[in-house]
Scaffold this active site. Structure first.
Site, PDB file in Angstrom:
ATOM      1  N   GLY A 245      34.355 -38.253  57.148  1.00  0.00           N
ATOM      2  CA  GLY A 245      33.158 -38.550  56.355  1.00  0.00           C
ATOM      3  C   GLY A 245      32.702 -37.316  55.598  1.00  0.00           C
ATOM      4  O   GLY A 245      33.240 -36.221  55.782  1.00  0.00           O
ATOM      5  N   SER A 246      31.670 -37.502  54.777  1.00  0.00           N
ATOM      6  CA  SER A 246      31.261 -36.415  53.873  1.00  0.00           C
ATOM      7  C   SER A 246      30.592 -35.258  54.619  1.00  0.00           C
ATOM      8  O   SER A 246      30.620 -34.124  54.148  1.00  0.00           O
ATOM      9  CB  SER A 246      30.316 -36.970  52.809  1.00  0.00           C
ATOM     10  OG  SER A 246      29.182 -37.557  53.426  1.00  0.00           O
TER      11      SER A 246
ATOM     12  N   ASP B  87      31.561 -34.494  64.370  1.00  0.00           N
ATOM     13  CA  ASP B  87      31.670 -35.635  63.470  1.00  0.00           C
ATOM     14  C   ASP B  87      30.289 -36.087  63.006  1.00  0.00           C
ATOM     15  O   ASP B  87      29.276 -35.758  63.620  1.00  0.00           O
ATOM     16  CB  ASP B  87      32.368 -36.804  64.201  1.00  0.00           C
ATOM     17  CG  ASP B  87      32.992 -37.803  63.229  1.00  0.00           C
ATOM     18  OD1 ASP B  87      33.691 -38.718  63.690  1.00  0.00           O
ATOM     19  OD2 ASP B  87      32.769 -37.664  61.994  1.00  0.00           O
ATOM     20  N   GLY B  88      30.302 -36.817  61.914  1.00  0.00           N
ATOM     21  CA  GLY B  88      29.050 -37.353  61.379  1.00  0.00           C
ATOM     22  C   GLY B  88      28.685 -38.667  62.055  1.00  0.00           C
ATOM     23  O   GLY B  88      29.338 -39.086  63.010  1.00  0.00           O
TER      24      GLY B  88
ATOM     25  N   GLY C 258      32.671 -45.304  57.340  1.00  0.00           N
ATOM     26  CA  GLY C 258      33.820 -44.734  56.616  1.00  0.00           C
ATOM     27  C   GLY C 258      35.121 -45.387  57.043  1.00  0.00           C
ATOM     28  O   GLY C 258      36.196 -45.046  56.563  1.00  0.00           O
TER      29      GLY C 258
ATOM     30  N   GLU D   5      38.121 -42.236  65.663  1.00  0.00           N
ATOM     31  CA  GLU D   5      36.977 -41.360  66.001  1.00  0.00           C
ATOM     32  C   GLU D   5      36.595 -41.564  67.456  1.00  0.00           C
ATOM     33  O   GLU D   5      36.413 -40.617  68.217  1.00  0.00           O
ATOM     34  CB  GLU D   5      35.780 -41.663  65.093  1.00  0.00           C
ATOM     35  CG  GLU D   5      35.974 -41.208  63.658  1.00  0.00           C
ATOM     36  CD  GLU D   5      34.835 -41.650  62.763  1.00  0.00           C
ATOM     37  OE1 GLU D   5      34.174 -42.672  63.055  1.00  0.00           O
ATOM     38  OE2 GLU D   5      34.604 -40.974  61.740  1.00  0.00           O
TER      39      GLU D   5
ATOM     40  N   LYS E 174      19.672 -40.049  58.616  1.00  0.00           N
ATOM     41  CA  LYS E 174      20.441 -40.891  59.560  1.00  0.00           C
ATOM     42  C   LYS E 174      19.618 -41.232  60.811  1.00  0.00           C
ATOM     43  O   LYS E 174      20.050 -42.003  61.651  1.00  0.00           O
ATOM     44  CB  LYS E 174      21.725 -40.184  59.970  1.00  0.00           C
ATOM     45  CG  LYS E 174      22.596 -39.704  58.818  1.00  0.00           C
ATOM     46  CD  LYS E 174      23.109 -40.846  57.963  1.00  0.00           C
ATOM     47  CE  LYS E 174      24.124 -40.399  56.939  1.00  0.00           C
ATOM     48  NZ  LYS E 174      25.379 -39.938  57.492  1.00  0.00           N
TER      49      LYS E 174
HETATM   50  O1  DER Z   1      32.705 -43.466  59.300  1.00  0.00           O
HETATM   51  C1  DER Z   1      32.203 -42.633  60.065  1.00  0.00           C
HETATM   52  O2  DER Z   1      32.087 -42.806  61.279  1.00  0.00           O
HETATM   53  C2  DER Z   1      31.600 -41.402  59.454  1.00  0.00           C
HETATM   54  O3  DER Z   1      31.564 -40.337  60.379  1.00  0.00           O
HETATM   55  C3  DER Z   1      30.189 -41.760  59.044  1.00  0.00           C
HETATM   56  O4  DER Z   1      29.583 -42.299  60.126  1.00  0.00           O
HETATM   57  C4  DER Z   1      29.384 -40.568  58.549  1.00  0.00           C
HETATM   58  O5  DER Z   1      29.773 -40.388  57.256  1.00  0.00           O
HETATM   59  P1  DER Z   1      28.939 -39.434  56.269  1.00  0.00           P
HETATM   60  O6  DER Z   1      28.925 -38.080  56.954  1.00  0.00           O
HETATM   61  O7  DER Z   1      29.756 -39.455  55.010  1.00  0.00           O
HETATM   62  O8  DER Z   1      27.568 -40.013  56.120  1.00  0.00           O
END
Ligand code: DER
Length: 235
Positions: free
Chosen positions: A29-30, A85-86, A101, A107, A125
């Protein structure tokens, strides 16, 4: 500060917890992208050494290869030191929704194998509860008879006014296909989906479901970057 600048701040803060010699889960993810960039930069200048990355998606795998981060997989490293992770949503108990994503299965495999799991988010978030109105709850399913599975998922949460949508490739009617050759159903709730653990178990009991995007009781640290600064909260 833009949302992407906040994501970068959270990501760079998380990388401060990376030590040389670690086996690292590399998120997707970003936001996670900034963390992978930062790890590669510290490796390049010699501030980090002997890192092995375990990517959570083909896109992160490609990013890490292009940056020269040494990579391996769960077969060779069934226990990781740390994953970063995001997330799409974080509730006050540090439960997460992930998967917008499309990488939720790998993940979750990587992050459940990690001793520590740092979640990096910008403040947008943060939610009071998961599965709020208008926010997708991703479920990875097998392509076989996907409409049958979609209907069964909706029936599980009929009281919460659940509607499921097959995820398609942008501006097309082609189903989105995950790294694992599966489809994703995004569930939308009109009211509270109830106890998360019960919801998780009910979804996973459906034959045809592979995995869902609720990451319950998994995060060990959440790093939030917002207008007022960056905050680190440990479980
Ligand atoms: O798809 C995922 O699980 C990504 O980690 C998402 O949850 C976070 O994506 P972002 O950092 O682009 O908002």
């Amino acid at each position: 500060l833009s949302q992407d600048e906040l994501k970068k701040i959270a990501a760079y803060k998380a990388v401060e917890f990376v030590e040389s010699g670690m086996v690292l889960g590399l998120g997707t993810g970003s936001t996670a992208k900034h963390a992978v960039d930062r790890i590669a930069e510290l490796l390049r200048i010699g501030k980090l050494k002997n890192i092995v990355g375990i990517p959570t998606s083909s896109i992160t795998h490609e990013q890490a290869v292009s940056l020269g981060i040494p990579l391996s997989d769960l077969n060779a490293h069934p226990i990781l030191d740390l994953a970063i992770d995001g997330a799409d949503e974080v509730d006050p108990q540090m439960n997460l929704v992930k998967g917008r994503g499309g990488s939720l299965l790998r993940e979750k495999m990587v992050e459940t194998a990690s001793k520590k799991f740092i979640v990096i988010v910008d403040e947008s978030k943060l939610v009071s509860h998961l599965g709020g109105t208008g926010l997708a709850m991703p479920v990875e399913i097998v392509p076989f008879c996907w409409e049958f599975t979609l209907r069964r998922l909706e029936m599980l949460f009929i009281e919460a006014g659940c509607v499921g949508k097959l995820r398609v490739v942008r501006e097309s009617s082609e189903p989105y296909v995950t790294d694992n050759g599966n489809y994703i159903i995004d569930l939308y709730f009109k009211s509270d989906m109830g106890d998360l653990k019960e919801a998780s178990d009910a979804i996973l009991r459906l034959a045809g479901v592979v995995e869902h995007g609720m990451f319950l009781d998994m995060a060990t640290t959440v790093i939030v970057a917002g207008k007022l600064g960056v905050f680190v909260t440990n479980k």
